[in-house]
Design a protein around this motif. Structure first.
Motif, PDB file in Angstrom:
ATOM      1  N   SER A  56      10.386  29.404   2.004  1.00 27.76           N
ATOM      2  CA  SER A  56      11.724  29.892   1.708  1.00 27.76           C
ATOM      3  C   SER A  56      11.796  30.414   0.276  1.00 27.76           C
ATOM      4  CB  SER A  56      12.758  28.786   1.910  1.00 27.76           C
ATOM      5  OG  SER A  56      12.492  27.720   1.030  1.00 27.76           O
ATOM      6  N   GLU A  57      10.726  30.211  -0.492  1.00 28.20           N
ATOM      7  CA  GLU A  57      10.669  30.693  -1.859  1.00 28.20           C
ATOM      8  C   GLU A  57       9.521  31.681  -2.003  1.00 28.20           C
ATOM      9  OE1 GLU A  57      10.453  27.382  -4.499  1.00 28.20           O
ATOM     10  OE2 GLU A  57      12.499  26.772  -4.101  1.00 28.20           O
ATOM     11  N   PHE A  58       9.796  32.774  -2.688  1.00 26.58           N
ATOM     12  CA  PHE A  58       8.807  33.835  -2.822  1.00 26.58           C
ATOM     13  C   PHE A  58       8.655  34.236  -4.282  1.00 26.58           C
ATOM     14  CE2 PHE A  58      10.215  33.984   1.490  1.00 26.58           C
ATOM     15  CZ  PHE A  58       9.088  34.334   2.215  1.00 26.58           C
ATOM     16  N   ASP A  59       7.482  34.771  -4.611  1.00 22.31           N
ATOM     17  CA  ASP A  59       7.207  35.308  -5.937  1.00 22.31           C
ATOM     18  C   ASP A  59       7.107  36.823  -5.811  1.00 22.31           C
ATOM     19  OD1 ASP A  59       6.996  32.659  -6.700  1.00 22.31           O
ATOM     20  OD2 ASP A  59       4.808  32.664  -6.774  1.00 22.31           O
ATOM     21  N   VAL A  60       7.720  37.530  -6.736  1.00 22.16           N
ATOM     22  CA  VAL A  60       7.627  38.981  -6.778  1.00 22.16           C
ATOM     23  C   VAL A  60       6.591  39.327  -7.845  1.00 22.16           C
ATOM     24  CG1 VAL A  60       8.864  41.138  -7.188  1.00 22.16           C
ATOM     25  CG2 VAL A  60      10.042  39.214  -6.103  1.00 22.16           C
ATOM     26  N   LEU A  70       8.083  54.037 -17.587  1.00 20.54           N
ATOM     27  CA  LEU A  70       9.298  53.791 -18.357  1.00 20.54           C
ATOM     28  C   LEU A  70      10.436  53.302 -17.460  1.00 20.54           C
ATOM     29  CD1 LEU A  70      10.748  53.808 -21.042  1.00 20.54           C
ATOM     30  CD2 LEU A  70      11.281  56.214 -20.672  1.00 20.54           C
ATOM     31  N   ALA A  71      10.596  53.911 -16.302  1.00 13.31           N
ATOM     32  CA  ALA A  71      11.648  53.491 -15.369  1.00 13.31           C
ATOM     33  C   ALA A  71      11.395  52.071 -14.882  1.00 13.31           C
ATOM     34  CB  ALA A  71      11.709  54.450 -14.182  1.00 13.31           C
ATOM     35  N   VAL A  72      10.131  51.732 -14.659  1.00  9.26           N
ATOM     36  CA  VAL A  72       9.785  50.381 -14.201  1.00  9.26           C
ATOM     37  C   VAL A  72      10.057  49.371 -15.308  1.00  9.26           C
ATOM     38  CG1 VAL A  72       7.906  48.902 -13.397  1.00  9.26           C
ATOM     39  CG2 VAL A  72       8.110  51.227 -12.515  1.00  9.26           C
ATOM     40  N   VAL A  76      12.562  46.256 -14.910  1.00  8.31           N
ATOM     41  CA  VAL A  76      12.100  44.875 -15.123  1.00  8.31           C
ATOM     42  C   VAL A  76      12.984  44.200 -16.172  1.00  8.31           C
ATOM     43  CG1 VAL A  76      10.215  43.458 -16.044  1.00  8.31           C
ATOM     44  CG2 VAL A  76       9.729  45.248 -14.371  1.00  8.31           C
ATOM     45  N   LYS A  77      13.323  44.927 -17.229  1.00 12.73           N
ATOM     46  CA  LYS A  77      14.212  44.400 -18.269  1.00 12.73           C
ATOM     47  C   LYS A  77      15.554  44.003 -17.659  1.00 12.73           C
ATOM     48  CE  LYS A  77      16.524  45.890 -22.532  1.00 12.73           C
ATOM     49  NZ  LYS A  77      17.908  45.840 -22.105  1.00 12.73           N
ATOM     50  N   GLU A  78      16.097  44.889 -16.839  1.00 13.47           N
ATOM     51  CA  GLU A  78      17.401  44.645 -16.211  1.00 13.47           C
ATOM     52  C   GLU A  78      17.345  43.464 -15.231  1.00 13.47           C
ATOM     53  OE1 GLU A  78      20.017  46.918 -12.888  1.00 13.47           O
ATOM     54  OE2 GLU A  78      19.300  48.159 -14.539  1.00 13.47           O
ATOM     55  N   LEU A  79      16.293  43.404 -14.420  1.00 10.40           N
ATOM     56  CA  LEU A  79      16.191  42.372 -13.385  1.00 10.40           C
ATOM     57  C   LEU A  79      15.924  40.990 -13.938  1.00 10.40           C
ATOM     58  CD1 LEU A  79      14.091  44.330 -10.729  1.00 10.40           C
ATOM     59  CD2 LEU A  79      16.543  43.829 -10.643  1.00 10.40           C
ATOM     60  N   THR A  80      15.186  40.918 -15.056  1.00 13.39           N
ATOM     61  CA  THR A  80      14.789  39.612 -15.587  1.00 13.39           C
ATOM     62  C   THR A  80      15.675  39.116 -16.710  1.00 13.39           C
ATOM     63  OG1 THR A  80      13.259  40.621 -17.161  1.00 13.39           O
ATOM     64  CG2 THR A  80      12.368  39.972 -15.006  1.00 13.39           C
ATOM     65  N   GLY A  81      16.395  40.024 -17.357  1.00  7.71           N
ATOM     66  CA  GLY A  81      17.213  39.630 -18.494  1.00  7.71           C
ATOM     67  C   GLY A  81      16.391  39.498 -19.773  1.00  7.71           C
ATOM     68  N   LEU A  82      15.138  39.918 -19.740  1.00  6.36           N
ATOM     69  CA  LEU A  82      14.281  39.867 -20.916  1.00  6.36           C
ATOM     70  C   LEU A  82      14.580  41.040 -21.831  1.00  6.36           C
ATOM     71  CD1 LEU A  82      10.860  39.035 -19.210  1.00  6.36           C
ATOM     72  CD2 LEU A  82      12.331  37.466 -20.466  1.00  6.36           C
ATOM     73  N   GLY A  83      14.034  40.973 -23.025  1.00 11.90           N
ATOM     74  CA  GLY A  83      14.157  42.086 -23.953  1.00 11.90           C
ATOM     75  C   GLY A  83      13.205  43.208 -23.552  1.00 11.90           C
ATOM     76  N   LEU A  84      13.378  44.353 -24.180  1.00 16.23           N
ATOM     77  CA  LEU A  84      12.556  45.517 -23.861  1.00 16.23           C
ATOM     78  C   LEU A  84      11.078  45.246 -24.128  1.00 16.23           C
ATOM     79  CD1 LEU A  84      12.593  48.426 -22.883  1.00 16.23           C
ATOM     80  CD2 LEU A  84      12.923  49.159 -25.245  1.00 16.23           C
ATOM     81  N   LEU A 114      12.063  47.947  -7.195  1.00 15.62           N
ATOM     82  CA  LEU A 114      10.888  48.281  -8.000  1.00 15.62           C
ATOM     83  C   LEU A 114      10.074  49.404  -7.367  1.00 15.62           C
ATOM     84  CD1 LEU A 114       9.931  44.654  -9.029  1.00 15.62           C
ATOM     85  CD2 LEU A 114      10.503  46.502 -10.627  1.00 15.62           C
ATOM     86  N   GLU A 115       9.954  49.376  -6.043  1.00 13.04           N
ATOM     87  CA  GLU A 115       9.206  50.440  -5.361  1.00 13.04           C
ATOM     88  C   GLU A 115       9.923  51.778  -5.477  1.00 13.04           C
ATOM     89  OE1 GLU A 115       8.552  48.761  -1.460  1.00 13.04           O
ATOM     90  OE2 GLU A 115       6.625  47.917  -2.069  1.00 13.04           O
ATOM     91  N   GLU A 116      11.261  51.753  -5.460  1.00 12.47           N
ATOM     92  CA  GLU A 116      12.027  52.985  -5.632  1.00 12.47           C
ATOM     93  C   GLU A 116      11.819  53.573  -7.027  1.00 12.47           C
ATOM     94  OE1 GLU A 116      16.074  51.993  -4.646  1.00 12.47           O
ATOM     95  OE2 GLU A 116      15.679  52.017  -2.500  1.00 12.47           O
ATOM     96  N   ALA A 117      11.548  52.676  -7.997  1.00 13.24           N
ATOM     97  CA  ALA A 117      11.295  53.137  -9.366  1.00 13.24           C
ATOM     98  C   ALA A 117       9.859  53.609  -9.540  1.00 13.24           C
ATOM     99  CB  ALA A 117      11.602  52.021 -10.354  1.00 13.24           C
ATOM    100  N   GLY A 118       9.014  53.406  -8.493  1.00 17.89           N
ATOM    101  CA  GLY A 118       7.648  53.897  -8.549  1.00 17.89           C
ATOM    102  C   GLY A 118       6.576  52.838  -8.719  1.00 17.89           C
ATOM    103  N   ALA A 119       6.960  51.573  -8.730  1.00 18.13           N
ATOM    104  CA  ALA A 119       6.008  50.481  -8.945  1.00 18.13           C
ATOM    105  C   ALA A 119       5.356  50.037  -7.636  1.00 18.13           C
ATOM    106  CB  ALA A 119       6.711  49.286  -9.582  1.00 18.13           C
TER     107      ALA A 119
END
Length: 124
Positions: A56-60, A70-72, A76-84, A114-119
Motif C-alpha cells: 500500500s506504500e510506494f516509492d517514486v 529544468l522543467a523536471v 521536483v522542487k514543487e512536489l517535494t517542498g525542497l529548495g531549488l 514527472l513523465e509529462e515534464a519529460g522525466a
C-alpha cells in the motif's frame, strides 16, 4: 526510553505536508536547513520493513531527467517542498527517490506529472 520510541513513531508516521511544516519550523525557529530535516524525518519511513511488506506504500524513483531537465527540477522542487538547489541535486543524482512510502494513487499521480515534464520515473 518509551517516550523516545513514541516520538520516533510519530516522526515516521508524518505526512509529507507535516514534514514540510516541521522543516519550516526547524529552519525559522532553530536555524536548521529544511533539506537536512526532511532527510532526517523522511529517511526512516522509507527504510522500514513495514513499507517493504505492505504494497500500500510506494516509492517514486526518478530514473532520468530526460530532455527538459529544468522543467523536471522545477517540478521536483514543487512536489517535494525542497529548495531549488536540493531539487537540482536530486535530479542530477538520478536514479534517486523523489518520495517514499506514499499511497499508490499519489505515487501514480507524481509519476504522471514527472513523465509529462519529460522525466523517466519508476514506482517501487
Amino acid at each position: 526510553m518509551a517516550e523516545l520510541k513514541d516520538f520516533a513513531e510519530q516522526l515516521v508516521n508524518l505526512t509529507v505536508k507535516e514534514v514540510n511544516e516541521l522543516a519550516n519550523i526547524l529552519k525559522e525557529e532553530y536555524g536548521i536547513e529544511p533539506a537536512a530535516a526532511a532527510v532526517a524525518v523522511a529517511g526512516p519511513a522509507g527504510g522500514g520493513e513495514a513499507a517493504a511488506e505492505e504494497k500500500s506504500e510506494f516509492d517514486v524513483i526518478l530514473k532520468a531527467a530526460g530532455a527538459s531537465k529544468l522543467a523536471v527540477v522545477k517540478l521536483v522542487k514543487e512536489l517535494t517542498g525542497l529548495g531549488l538547489k536540493e531539487a537540482k541535486g536530486i535530479v542530477d543524482s538520478a536514479p534517486a527517490p523523489i518520495k517514499e512510502g506514499i499511497s499508490k494513487d499519489e505515487a501514480e499521480g507524481l509519476k504522471k506529472s514527472l513523465e509529462e515534464a519529460g522525466a523517466e520515473v519508476e514506482l517501487k
